[in-house]
Design an enzyme around this catalytic site. Structure first.
Site, PDB file in Angstrom:
ATOM      1  N   VAL A   1       0.840  67.767 120.651  1.00 50.15           N
ATOM      2  CA  VAL A   1      -0.283  67.184 120.149  1.00 50.15           C
ATOM      3  C   VAL A   1      -0.091  66.311 119.172  1.00 50.15           C
ATOM      4  O   VAL A   1      -1.176  65.507 118.584  1.00 50.15           O
ATOM      5  CB  VAL A   1      -1.368  68.120 120.014  1.00 50.15           C
ATOM      6  N   CYS A   2       0.763  66.504 118.119  1.00 50.06           N
ATOM      7  CA  CYS A   2       0.704  66.284 116.638  1.00 50.06           C
ATOM      8  C   CYS A   2       1.644  64.781 116.629  1.00 50.06           C
ATOM      9  O   CYS A   2       2.700  64.867 116.998  1.00 50.06           O
ATOM     10  CB  CYS A   2       1.465  67.318 115.675  1.00 50.06           C
TER      11      CYS A   2
END
Length: 327
Positions: free
Chosen positions: A61-62
Site C-alpha cells: 500500500v505504501c
C-alpha cells in the site's frame, strides 16, 4: 537437525480495540524517520554492501516502500537483498505480519514495531516502511525512505545481476532536482490536498498537483522516459504516484475531474513501465483501492467528487522502445 517453527502472525487489525494508527506515534517531536544509516561500498559507517546481509521490509500500500522494492528489482538485487511484505491494514500497533502477506522471514516478528524496539528499546515514534534491516547486527539500518532506494541503486553494483543504472553519474544532479520536484508537487502534494483544512488551502494545493501533472505530461511528449531513452530513479518515483492516482489519491482528495487515463503522455508512459517485471510484480491493485476514508483527510473544504477508476493497465501503450532499453 533442523527445527521448523510455525509462522507467527499478529491478530487482525482492530481499530475499535486498539485505536487508529498515528496518535502518539506520528505527532511526537523529533525526526519522523530517525534511523538514517547508509550502505557504503567500503563499509565506512558500519554498513558495508554485502550480499545476503540486508533485508527490506515493505508494504504494497505504501508508495515509498514500493519505490524501494522497484529499485531493488531493477538494480538486479533479488538474490542480494531479501524482501518481505507486511499486511495492508494497521491499527495503533502499526504494521503487522499476517497470513495475507506472509510471516516475517528474518526475525519471526508479529509486529514491525518489534524491529524498531530491537533497534531502540522502547522506541516511541513512527513505525514506517520501507525498513532496511541488517541481519548481522540485528538492527534497523534505515527507515529514511529517500535514502534507501539510492543505496540499493548505487552500492551493490559488484553483485548486481545485470541491473539498470538508475543513477548515471552524468545525470545525478538533474535526477536529484527532478526527484525533489516530484516529491514536493506530487508524492507529498496529493497528501497535502487530502489534508487541506480550508477551502483556500484545498484549491491551492490541488492546483499545484494538477499543474505538476500537466508539466510532466508535456515533458514526456517527445521522450520515452523522463530523461529520454534512459530509465532512472525519477521514473520510479513518478510511477508510484501515477499507479495510485485513479484508485486512491484522486478519489480520496478530490484533486481533479481528469483521470490519469485522459493524459495523452502520462497514461501510455505509465503502462509502458508497468510492462517491466519490477513494476508489475511489486504492484497489487487490490491494496491500492480506497476502502475507507482515513482520519487525516481534512473536513473543511467542499471537494469535487471523484469516483475510483479501474483502468486497463495491460492495454498496449504504443510507445517506441529505444534499442537496449525497456524490454
Amino acid at each position: 537437525m533442523t527445527t521448523t517453527h510455525a509462522p507467527v502472525y499478529a491478530s487482525p487489525a482492530d481499530v475499535a480495540a486498539f485505536g487508529p494508527y498515528g496518535p502518539g506515534r506520528t505527532d511526537r517531536p523529533g525526526p519522523l524517520y530517525p534511523f538514517q544509516g547508509r550502505i557504503t561500498a567500503d563499509g565506512s559507517g558500519g554498513h558495508p554492501a554485502e550480499p545476503g546481509r540486508y533485508h527490506l521490509y515493505a508494504a504494497y500500500v505504501c508508495p515509498w516502500a514500493q519505490r524501494a522494492a522497484i529499485v531493488r528489482d531493477l538494480a538486479g538485487l533479488k538474490d542480494v537483498v531479501s524482501l518481505s511484505y507486511v499486511d495492508d491494514e494497521r491499527d495503533a500497533r502499526g504494521w503487522a505480519f499476517r497470513e495475507r502477506r506472509g510471516p516475517d522471514p528474518v526475525n519471526g516478528f508479529a509486529l514491525l514495531a518489534e524491529a524498531y524496539d530491537a533497534t531502540e528499546p522502547g522506541y516511541p515514534g513512527h513505525i514506517s516502511v520501507p525498513v532496511l534491516w541488517d541481519r548481522r547486527t540485528n538492527r534497523i539500518v534505515s527507515n529514511n525512505y529517500p535514502d534507501i532506494p539510492v543505496d540499493l541503486g548505487t552500492r551493490f553494483a559488484e553483485w548486481a545481476d545485470s541491473g539498470v543504472d538508475l543513477y548515471p553519474e552524468d545525470l545525478r544532479e538533474e535526477i536529484e532536482a527532478l526527484d525533489e520536484e516530484i516529491a514536493r508537487d506530487l508524492a507529498h502534494g496529493v497528501h497535502g490536498v487530502a489534508r487541506a483544512a480550508t477551502q483556500e488551502e484545498y484549491e491551492r494545493r490541488r492546483g499545484e498537483v494538477l499543474a505538476a501533472l500537466d508539466r510532466l505530461d508535456a515533458r514526456l511528449a517527445d521522450r520515452r522516459y523522463l530523461f529520454g531513452d534512459r530509465l532512472t530513479e525519477s521514473d520510479v518515483q513518478l510511477w508510484v504516484v501515477l499507479v495510485r492516482y485513479d484508485l486512491l489519491h484522486n478519489p480520496l482528495a478530490g484533486i481533479g475531474e481528469r483521470p490519469l487515463t485522459d493524459y495523452p503522455n502520462l497514461w501510455p508512459y505509465a503502462r509502458d513501465l508497468y510492462r517491466l517485471p519490477a513494476f508489475r510484480e511489486t504492484t497489487d491493485f487490490a491494496a491500492l483501492r480506497l476502502t475507507t476514508r482515513p482520519a487525516y483527510r481534512g473536513d473543511g473544504p467542499v471537494r469535487i467528487a471523484v469516483e475510483p477508476r479501474e483502468a486497463d493497465w495491460d492495454e498496449p501503450h504504443g510507445r517506441a522502445a529505444p534499442t537496449g532499453q525497456g524490454r
